[in-house]
Scaffold this active site. Sequence first.
Site, PDB file in Angstrom:
ATOM      1  N   ASN A 163       5.122  57.914 107.829  1.00 32.96           N
ATOM      2  CA  ASN A 163       4.390  59.160 108.108  1.00 32.96           C
ATOM      3  C   ASN A 163       3.523  59.671 106.959  1.00 32.96           C
ATOM      4  OD1 ASN A 163       6.717  59.811 106.743  1.00 32.96           O
ATOM      5  ND2 ASN A 163       7.193  61.617 107.963  1.00 32.96           N
ATOM      6  N   ARG A 171       5.704  58.842  95.194  1.00 34.78           N
ATOM      7  CA  ARG A 171       6.824  59.715  94.813  1.00 34.78           C
ATOM      8  C   ARG A 171       8.008  58.898  94.287  1.00 34.78           C
ATOM      9  NH1 ARG A 171       8.366  64.233  99.283  1.00 34.78           N
ATOM     10  NH2 ARG A 171      10.013  62.809  99.876  1.00 34.78           N
ATOM     11  N   LYS A 186       9.418  48.051  99.931  1.00 34.52           N
ATOM     12  CA  LYS A 186       9.264  47.631 101.326  1.00 34.52           C
ATOM     13  C   LYS A 186       8.657  48.797 102.109  1.00 34.52           C
ATOM     14  CE  LYS A 186      11.041  48.011 105.076  1.00 34.52           C
ATOM     15  NZ  LYS A 186       9.842  48.144 105.903  1.00 34.52           N
ATOM     16  N   PRO A 187       7.351  48.713 102.391  1.00 33.83           N
ATOM     17  CA  PRO A 187       6.705  49.798 103.139  1.00 33.83           C
ATOM     18  C   PRO A 187       7.068  49.713 104.623  1.00 33.83           C
ATOM     19  CG  PRO A 187       5.085  48.346 102.055  1.00 33.83           C
ATOM     20  CD  PRO A 187       6.407  47.641 102.039  1.00 33.83           C
ATOM     21  N   ALA A 188       6.775  50.772 105.380  1.00 29.27           N
ATOM     22  CA  ALA A 188       7.019  50.764 106.831  1.00 29.27           C
ATOM     23  C   ALA A 188       6.063  49.785 107.507  1.00 29.27           C
ATOM     24  CB  ALA A 188       6.818  52.162 107.390  1.00 29.27           C
ATOM     25  N   SER A 241      14.818  57.819 108.319  1.00 28.63           N
ATOM     26  CA  SER A 241      15.714  58.528 109.228  1.00 28.63           C
ATOM     27  C   SER A 241      17.148  58.543 108.700  1.00 28.63           C
ATOM     28  CB  SER A 241      15.670  57.861 110.601  1.00 28.63           C
ATOM     29  OG  SER A 241      16.110  56.534 110.483  1.00 28.63           O
ATOM     30  N   GLU A 262      16.110  60.408 101.018  1.00 26.93           N
ATOM     31  CA  GLU A 262      15.298  61.502 101.580  1.00 26.93           C
ATOM     32  C   GLU A 262      15.288  61.277 103.083  1.00 26.93           C
ATOM     33  OE1 GLU A 262      14.081  63.966  99.930  1.00 26.93           O
ATOM     34  OE2 GLU A 262      14.135  63.299  97.856  1.00 26.93           O
ATOM     35  N   LEU A 263      16.113  62.030 103.808  1.00 27.64           N
ATOM     36  CA  LEU A 263      16.351  61.696 105.215  1.00 27.64           C
ATOM     37  C   LEU A 263      15.738  62.736 106.161  1.00 27.64           C
ATOM     38  CD1 LEU A 263      20.033  60.503 104.633  1.00 27.64           C
ATOM     39  CD2 LEU A 263      17.913  59.185 104.477  1.00 27.64           C
ATOM     40  N   ARG A 290       0.781  70.258 110.745  1.00 26.65           N
ATOM     41  CA  ARG A 290       0.383  69.304 109.707  1.00 26.65           C
ATOM     42  C   ARG A 290       0.993  67.954 110.056  1.00 26.65           C
ATOM     43  NH1 ARG A 290       1.929  68.142 104.023  1.00 26.65           N
ATOM     44  NH2 ARG A 290       3.963  68.924 104.586  1.00 26.65           N
ATOM     45  N   CYS A 296       9.151  65.233 107.870  1.00 24.02           N
ATOM     46  CA  CYS A 296      10.553  65.646 107.741  1.00 24.02           C
ATOM     47  C   CYS A 296      10.636  67.138 107.482  1.00 24.02           C
ATOM     48  CB  CYS A 296      11.203  64.880 106.600  1.00 24.02           C
ATOM     49  SG  CYS A 296      10.237  64.981 105.098  1.00 24.02           S
ATOM     50  N   GLU A 393      15.226  66.082 115.582  1.00 26.66           N
ATOM     51  CA  GLU A 393      13.908  66.131 114.944  1.00 26.66           C
ATOM     52  C   GLU A 393      12.874  65.830 116.025  1.00 26.66           C
ATOM     53  OE1 GLU A 393      13.963  63.161 111.806  1.00 26.66           O
ATOM     54  OE2 GLU A 393      12.857  64.523 110.549  1.00 26.66           O
ATOM     55  N   SER A 453       5.750  71.326  99.612  1.00 29.40           N
ATOM     56  CA  SER A 453       5.621  70.091  98.827  1.00 29.40           C
ATOM     57  C   SER A 453       4.752  70.306  97.600  1.00 29.40           C
ATOM     58  CB  SER A 453       5.005  68.983  99.687  1.00 29.40           C
ATOM     59  OG  SER A 453       5.774  68.826 100.847  1.00 29.40           O
TER      60      SER A 453
HETATM   61  P1  NAP Z   1      13.051  54.792 109.719  1.00 38.62           P
HETATM   62  O1  NAP Z   1      12.990  54.184 111.050  1.00 38.62           O
HETATM   63  O2  NAP Z   1      14.380  55.168 109.180  1.00 38.62           O
HETATM   64  O3  NAP Z   1      12.312  53.784 108.743  1.00 38.62           O
HETATM   65  C1  NAP Z   1      12.096  54.084 107.385  1.00 38.62           C
HETATM   66  C2  NAP Z   1      11.957  52.795 106.616  1.00 38.62           C
HETATM   67  O4  NAP Z   1      13.196  52.083 106.673  1.00 38.62           O
HETATM   68  C3  NAP Z   1      10.910  51.852 107.170  1.00 38.62           C
HETATM   69  O5  NAP Z   1      10.317  51.165 106.099  1.00 38.62           O
HETATM   70  C4  NAP Z   1      11.745  50.922 108.023  1.00 38.62           C
HETATM   71  O6  NAP Z   1      11.173  49.663 108.250  1.00 38.62           O
HETATM   72  C5  NAP Z   1      12.970  50.780 107.153  1.00 38.62           C
HETATM   73  N1  NAP Z   1      14.142  50.324 107.881  1.00 38.62           N
HETATM   74  C6  NAP Z   1      14.449  50.460 109.187  1.00 38.62           C
HETATM   75  N2  NAP Z   1      15.646  49.888 109.447  1.00 38.62           N
HETATM   76  C7  NAP Z   1      16.093  49.366 108.275  1.00 38.62           C
HETATM   77  C8  NAP Z   1      17.265  48.653 107.885  1.00 38.62           C
HETATM   78  N3  NAP Z   1      18.213  48.359 108.758  1.00 38.62           N
HETATM   79  N4  NAP Z   1      17.385  48.282 106.606  1.00 38.62           N
HETATM   80  C9  NAP Z   1      16.440  48.576 105.704  1.00 38.62           C
HETATM   81  N5  NAP Z   1      15.306  49.251 105.999  1.00 38.62           N
HETATM   82  C10 NAP Z   1      15.143  49.650 107.271  1.00 38.62           C
HETATM   83  O7  NAP Z   1      12.172  56.128 109.644  1.00 38.62           O
HETATM   84  P2  NAP Z   1      10.652  56.299 110.064  1.00 38.62           P
HETATM   85  O8  NAP Z   1      10.605  56.392 111.550  1.00 38.62           O
HETATM   86  O9  NAP Z   1       9.777  55.313 109.372  1.00 38.62           O
HETATM   87  O10 NAP Z   1      10.312  57.705 109.415  1.00 38.62           O
HETATM   88  C11 NAP Z   1      10.607  58.891 110.006  1.00 38.62           C
HETATM   89  C12 NAP Z   1      11.885  59.486 109.422  1.00 38.62           C
HETATM   90  O11 NAP Z   1      11.723  59.636 108.022  1.00 38.62           O
HETATM   91  C13 NAP Z   1      12.172  60.871 109.941  1.00 38.62           C
HETATM   92  O12 NAP Z   1      13.538  61.019 110.195  1.00 38.62           O
HETATM   93  C14 NAP Z   1      11.750  61.768 108.786  1.00 38.62           C
HETATM   94  O13 NAP Z   1      12.398  63.005 108.770  1.00 38.62           O
HETATM   95  C15 NAP Z   1      12.115  60.938 107.620  1.00 38.62           C
HETATM   96  N6  NAP Z   1      11.358  61.359 106.439  1.00 38.62           N
HETATM   97  C16 NAP Z   1      12.033  62.009 105.459  1.00 38.62           C
HETATM   98  C17 NAP Z   1      11.350  62.458 104.344  1.00 38.62           C
HETATM   99  C18 NAP Z   1      12.075  63.190 103.269  1.00 38.62           C
HETATM  100  O14 NAP Z   1      11.540  63.260 102.174  1.00 38.62           O
HETATM  101  N7  NAP Z   1      13.263  63.715 103.493  1.00 38.62           N
HETATM  102  C19 NAP Z   1       9.979  62.217 104.218  1.00 38.62           C
HETATM  103  C20 NAP Z   1       9.319  61.550 105.241  1.00 38.62           C
HETATM  104  C21 NAP Z   1      10.037  61.111 106.350  1.00 38.62           C
HETATM  105  P3  NAP Z   1      10.311  49.386 109.589  1.00 38.62           P
HETATM  106  O15 NAP Z   1       9.044  50.040 109.359  1.00 38.62           O
HETATM  107  O16 NAP Z   1      10.234  47.926 109.671  1.00 38.62           O
HETATM  108  O17 NAP Z   1      11.093  50.005 110.729  1.00 38.62           O
END
Ligand code: NAP
Length: 493
Positions: A163, A171, A186-188, A241, A262-263, A290, A296, A393, A453
Amino acid sequence: MAITAEREAQLLATVPTGLLINGEWREAAGGKTFDVEDPATGKVLLSIADASTEDGAAAMDAAAAAQDAWARTAPRERGEILRRAFELVTERAEDFALLMTLEMGKPLAEARGEVAYGAEFLRWFSEEAVRISGRYATAPDGKSRLMVTKKPVGPCLLITPWNFPLAMATRKIAPAVAAGCTMVLKPAKLTPLTSQLFAAVMVEAGLPAGVLNVVSTTKAGEVTGPIMKDDRLRKVSFTGSTPVGQGLIRDAADKVLRTSMELGGNAPFVVFEDADLDKAVTGAMAAKLRNMGEACTAANRFIVHESVAAEFSAKFAEKVAAMTPARGTEDESKVGPLIDAKSRDKVHSLVTDAVERGAKAVVGGAPVEGPGYFYQPTVLADVPADAQILKEEIFGPVAPVVTFSTEDEAVALANNTEYGLVAYVFTEDLNRGLRIGEKLETGMLGLNAGVVSNAAAPFGGVKQSGLGREGGNEGIEEYLYTQYIGIADPYAS
Ligand code: NAP
């Protein structure tokens, strides 16, 4: 002026498509690639190397091999690399902004804001690199001496979400560089291009080979799993997440790795009866819309005093209705698409559930016809307490409004979540604002502010929103460990 297809193609041609391992851009072992799409059109932007487990291992090898020499570099040198990276990102701000708009969907104006925010971590930590210090003290018995120093934790695995493609990477990378740690990033898979381009900037800024290794992949767990088990890894820093973070914390236990998490969030946005409603609406627009609500920190539940709820909802809905969904590259774009069809469908199912339970859509409430994954900016009034939308969320441009009558009730509603990342409170009574701040279970609070932020502030949550802080003076500590050296009495013969 709208962006031309030619400009898009020229920019995409500058993005490295390989994996960055030990200072070299290379193909994935086995030669696999994957497509990165534009969520506003569904069209492929670029195909890039799809790292395998073998590539992950090579990246870990490179990070481990580079660690000792990197830890010994002069702090000033590390700071100057970061400062150069700050300048390069700033010079290329329009490229980074457009690239994020293309792969993630956010409107260009917002992408520019993220470039400034993301670059600020480079500047902030360029300054922090030379402020790592320790202490020398006489023990209480006057005999031995105590020396306390800070050392880099060692090789780190950094995992980022889709996102905020630039800011989530800087960061983590900037404090790791400042502290003297090497990294595997490892980026998304949905938005890796910004990290690819940013890694090229770090190389141009003078980062030595092996310090930053980038393994974009469609097989996250397969690539990161063995790295997590590697004896040479010292830390995992994850943004994403809560369920994925919980899995990583479990895995980290095996090697007792340092973790920064950071979840997810479920931010309450509390409007008291004494609030300046125009200020509250301005804050609400920023906190909700935004990044299309895909943050998050996005306000997830609007908790408004019953005496002002109707007026607040009407003013808010009027502003929300003026938000035009359009591809982020279009001049009039105020709200871009959601990241994919799955996200859009999830947002709609939460809205449908709330409406079926009695909520009213004051504005919006439906997906927008494709191409792309747009959703109408939406305000829901009279949302009942059992609606799923108040528990999860939302990650979309939807604002559910609920009401309260007493301060205690507002606090109870705000805290009624397993998350605790950020809260927003609008009141003209400073004592009330501070009192509520003390009662809220949250890592961050926006007091009459819809955005918190800031690279100079400690970002992070409590409860299931995470562990550790990013940014501020606290940010570099996540990448340092304390070593104590006990010294015998220098006067003893
Ligand atoms: P996500 O599905 O948890 O994925 C985040 C990252 O983890 C991605 O790079 C993803 O790879 C990787 N990942 C997924 N499964 C994994 C596994 N089993 N082992 C290792 N890495 C793995 O979250 P998202 O959908 O990208 O992002 C949205 C979430 O992030 C929301 O819950 C949001 O609140 C949270 N967030 C938190 C903050 C904060 O600072 N607290 C900031 C921004 C976002 P892939 O891309 O290949 O799935």
